[in-house]
Write a protein that holds these residues in place. Structure first.
Motif, PDB file in Angstrom:
ATOM      1  N   ASP A 174       0.834  -1.209   0.000  1.00 24.58           N
ATOM      2  CA  ASP A 174       0.000   0.000   0.000  1.00 24.58           C
ATOM      3  C   ASP A 174       0.868   1.257   0.000  1.00 24.58           C
ATOM      4  O   ASP A 174       0.547   2.253  -0.685  1.00 24.58           O
ATOM      5  N   GLU A 175       1.960   1.215   0.765  1.00 30.82           N
ATOM      6  CA  GLU A 175       2.873   2.365   0.775  1.00 30.82           C
ATOM      7  C   GLU A 175       3.484   2.599  -0.598  1.00 30.82           C
ATOM      8  O   GLU A 175       3.611   3.731  -1.068  1.00 30.82           O
ATOM      9  N   VAL A 176       3.895   1.481  -1.266  1.00 26.20           N
ATOM     10  CA  VAL A 176       4.459   1.594  -2.615  1.00 26.20           C
ATOM     11  C   VAL A 176       3.422   2.173  -3.574  1.00 26.20           C
ATOM     12  O   VAL A 176       3.723   3.061  -4.395  1.00 26.20           O
ATOM     13  N   LYS A 180       3.693   5.695  -5.540  1.00 23.50           N
ATOM     14  CA  LYS A 180       3.603   5.729  -7.007  1.00 23.50           C
ATOM     15  C   LYS A 180       2.558   6.757  -7.462  1.00 23.50           C
ATOM     16  O   LYS A 180       2.816   7.575  -8.358  1.00 23.50           O
ATOM     17  N   ILE A 181       1.399   6.754  -6.856  1.00 23.18           N
ATOM     18  CA  ILE A 181       0.329   7.676  -7.228  1.00 23.18           C
ATOM     19  C   ILE A 181       0.772   9.121  -7.015  1.00 23.18           C
ATOM     20  O   ILE A 181       0.564  10.002  -7.880  1.00 23.18           O
ATOM     21  N   LYS A 182       1.415   9.390  -5.875  1.00 23.46           N
ATOM     22  CA  LYS A 182       1.825  10.750  -5.543  1.00 23.46           C
ATOM     23  C   LYS A 182       2.874  11.263  -6.529  1.00 23.46           C
ATOM     24  O   LYS A 182       2.764  12.388  -7.050  1.00 23.46           O
ATOM     25  N   GLN A 183       3.894  10.444  -6.808  1.00 19.72           N
ATOM     26  CA  GLN A 183       4.969  10.897  -7.686  1.00 19.72           C
ATOM     27  C   GLN A 183       4.500  10.986  -9.130  1.00 19.72           C
ATOM     28  O   GLN A 183       4.874  11.915  -9.866  1.00 19.72           O
ATOM     29  N   LEU A 184       3.679  10.027  -9.554  1.00 21.05           N
ATOM     30  CA  LEU A 184       3.143  10.103 -10.926  1.00 21.05           C
ATOM     31  C   LEU A 184       2.256  11.324 -11.119  1.00 21.05           C
ATOM     32  O   LEU A 184       2.261  11.951 -12.198  1.00 21.05           O
ATOM     33  N   LYS A 185       1.503  11.665 -10.106  1.00 20.24           N
ATOM     34  CA  LYS A 185       0.634  12.843 -10.200  1.00 20.24           C
ATOM     35  C   LYS A 185       1.468  14.111 -10.360  1.00 20.24           C
ATOM     36  O   LYS A 185       1.141  14.993 -11.179  1.00 20.24           O
ATOM     37  N   THR A 186       2.557  14.192  -9.588  1.00 15.50           N
ATOM     38  CA  THR A 186       3.435  15.373  -9.670  1.00 15.50           C
ATOM     39  C   THR A 186       4.092  15.468 -11.044  1.00 15.50           C
ATOM     40  O   THR A 186       4.122  16.550 -11.689  1.00 15.50           O
ATOM     41  N   LEU A 187       4.618  14.332 -11.514  1.00 14.23           N
ATOM     42  CA  LEU A 187       5.298  14.335 -12.815  1.00 14.23           C
ATOM     43  C   LEU A 187       4.310  14.578 -13.958  1.00 14.23           C
ATOM     44  O   LEU A 187       4.630  15.256 -14.957  1.00 14.23           O
ATOM     45  N   GLN A 188       3.081  14.015 -13.838  1.00 13.80           N
ATOM     46  CA  GLN A 188       2.080  14.220 -14.879  1.00 13.80           C
ATOM     47  C   GLN A 188       1.676  15.682 -14.968  1.00 13.80           C
ATOM     48  O   GLN A 188       1.499  16.223 -16.085  1.00 13.80           O
TER      49      GLN A 188
END
Length: 564
Positions: A174-176, A180-188
């Motif tokens: 769940d942490e992974v 992933k969601i947080k970093q992908l959102k920032t990069l997107q």
């Protein structure tokens, strides 16, 4: 059907083989009819034929022939020479002055000895071996049951560990996922902004190309692209994501064993005098009635033993010569009763303070460590953990007549109490609720102590409830004693230590009224014992029915005689 060969026919004469047997020759062991008696007696005149009725056959002894005198029968016995003798032998000088006995007397004595030996084999030795076989069979059953319970407990522990591991795996996953969601959102978001800028730049390029292609000198001279170009030269910040990494922990076998749990050492010993020959009387432990002892008019103080505890809680008899004691710390002290001297001092294995202690039939000390959720035994100068619980803390403990352990357990979170019976250190019985499903024992962290009566009742002193709660062996409610005695004003009943004696009396210490209550096995008040007691707490009784009282404030154990 031939009567001579029919198994259903009556017994026939051995001579004529036709007439029914009526007589018997004990000398020749021959069955005869009356008509054949004369013929038989004259057939061998060298013998003295003993003719008896058939129902009395074998009543006449078979006199042996004399080794020294042919055709003589030995009817006497020479005690000195230990041989059978005939009348001629007796008349000779060979046995002159020797003590002689009639052979019938010797026969009766030998028969009596043989019968006694047979009786011993039949009523003592054979039943003893049958008891031993039964004991071994019970131990086999206990081992099978114990191993089944152990396997189930290990399997359950494995399931617990698997659930914890799966829970930890799920949490990490769940942490992974969240990372992933947080970093992908920032990069997107950053990518979307760059994409818009690229589109704007392409539009600028197209607009400039249109101006250049127009050859409009006025417009070309008027356009100023410096500001536009400079705007795009200020490049955005570079976002560098922190890529997650997983570092596996080192899995060591020893750590896994400690985490999972280990089996306590198990071994078989040979006890040379482990079995005892069965007697015609049952031992007191087997339930026979002990000698009746009357109560003394006035209980007597025999001695006081100074333990050195600032706050003394428990006392347990180790035979009739020694007592174990404990207080509010983590030490257990062994004292000589007669000398009052300290023999040994032991600290708990965990370093925690203990709650209660008891002594096994073999003289080993058992104590409870409720902070460590364990019951431990002090054996051969070492301490071994024999019971380990998860959510329930063990408090008071006692040893039953059948060598089981009765332990009062308390669950702090659920605020519930129960009594658990362990046989061979394996859970055998749980006692918690009455027939209506209501708790038998009070809730909350309060003093409770336990003992077993000779009638196998389980007796608990419940301090918060102000009662002695007694159930039968099956855990069914028998009675509650609340210390209220008509016609006598006393302080509210605060039961502490509890014990039973050979008369099935139940004795419980009351630190509020500074006395010991004595009630019978049915819960009826018998008497009080005070003897100048100072805050009585723990109790124990030796094999002679001497009462030992642990006194809280003064740290003394008082030995009291209250039965004749």
């Amino acid at each position: 059907m031939d009567p001579r060969t029919s198994a259903q026919d009556v017994m026939r004469c051995d001579l004529c083989e036709t007439a029914v047997v009526q007589m018997h020759c004990d000398t020749c062991l021959v069955n005869l009819c009356k008509a054949c008696v004369g013929e038989h007696t004259i057939s061998d005149k060298s013998k003295k034929h003993e003719i008896v009725t058939s129902n009395l056959r074998k009543t006449t002894p078979l006199y042996p022939g004399c080794a020294s005198h042919v055709k003589e029968q030995c009817e006497m016995y020479c005690n000195q020479c230990d041989i059978l003798v005939c009348a001629t032998c007796v008349a000779s000088d060979q046995h002159l002055g020797h003590k002689l006995s009639k052979i019938l007397q010797v026969l009766d004595e030998r028969k009596e000895k043989i019968m006694n030996k047979q009786m011993e084999l039949k009523e003592t030795i054979c039943p003893t071996y049958m008891d031993i076989a039964s004991d071994i069979q019970n131990r086999i059953s206990q081992i099978e049951k114990n191993c089944e319970d152990l396997s189930a407990a290990i399997e359950e522990q494995g399931d617990v560990l698997h659930r914890e591991i799966r829970k930890h795996v799920t949490n990490l996953q769940d942490e992974v996922h969240d990372l992933k969601i947080k970093q992908l959102k920032t990069l997107q978001k950053h990518l979307d902004e760059i994409t818009v800028t690229i589109s704007d730049i392409k539009n600028e390029i197209s607009w400039i190309e249109a101006f250049v292609d127009s050859n409009d000198i006025t417009k070309l001279l008027a356009i100023n692209l410096t500001t536009t170009i400079d705007k795009y030269k200020n490049l955005p910040q570079k976002i560098l994501p922190s890529l997650p990494k997983f570092t596996p922990g080192k899995i060591l076998g020893e750590e896994i064993r400690k985490l999972f749990g280990v089996l306590a050492p198990s071994f078989m010993t040979l006890e040379k005098h482990g079995y005892s020959m069965r007697t015609t009387q049952k031992s007191p432990e087997a339930g026979s009635s002990p000698p009746v002892k009357q109560l003394l008019d006035e209980p007597e103080t025999v001695t006081n033993i100074h333990t050195g505890y600032e706050n003394l809680l428990n006392v347990a008899c180790r035979g009739d010569e020694e007592i174990w004691t404990s207080g509010t710390d983590n030490t257990m002290k062994l004292f000589s009763i007669n000398q009052g001297s300290l023999l040994k001092s032991i600290t708990t294995k965990s370093g925690n303070k203990l709650y209660d202690l008891a002594v096994t039939k073999n003289g080993d000390l058992v104590y409870t460590d409720h902070m460590d959720n364990s019951v431990n035994i002090v054996k051969n100068e070492g301490i071994e953990e024999i019971i380990k619980t998860q959510k329930w803390g063990p408090y008071s403990v006692c040893i039953t007549l059948s060598f089981d352990l009765l332990v009062i357990m308390y669950n702090i979170r659920e605020k519930q109490s129960k009594v658990v019976r362990y046989s061979g250190f394996t859970k055998k019985q749980t006692i918690q609720f009455d027939d209506q499903g209501k708790p038998l024992y009070s809730t909350g962290f309060y003093y409770r102590h336990i003992t077993e009566n000779r009638n196998l009742d389980i007796c608990v002193s419940d301090h918060k409830a102000g009662a002695v709660v007694v159930v039968n062996q099956a855990g069914k409610m028998r009675f509650r004693y609340t210390g209220r005695t008509p016609g006598l004003k006393i302080e509210p009943f605060n039961p502490r230590g509890i014990i039973t004696d050979s008369q099935s009396h139940i004795l419980t210490a009351d630190d509020n009224s500074l006395c010991v209550h004595v009630i019978d096995q049915d819960g009826h008040f018998v008497r009080y014992i005070n003897c100048g007691l100072s805050e009585p707490m723990g109790l124990c009784i030796d094999s002679n029915d001497y009462l030992f009282v642990a006194q809280y404030r003064n740290g003394k154990v008082k030995k009291i005689k209250y039965l004749q």
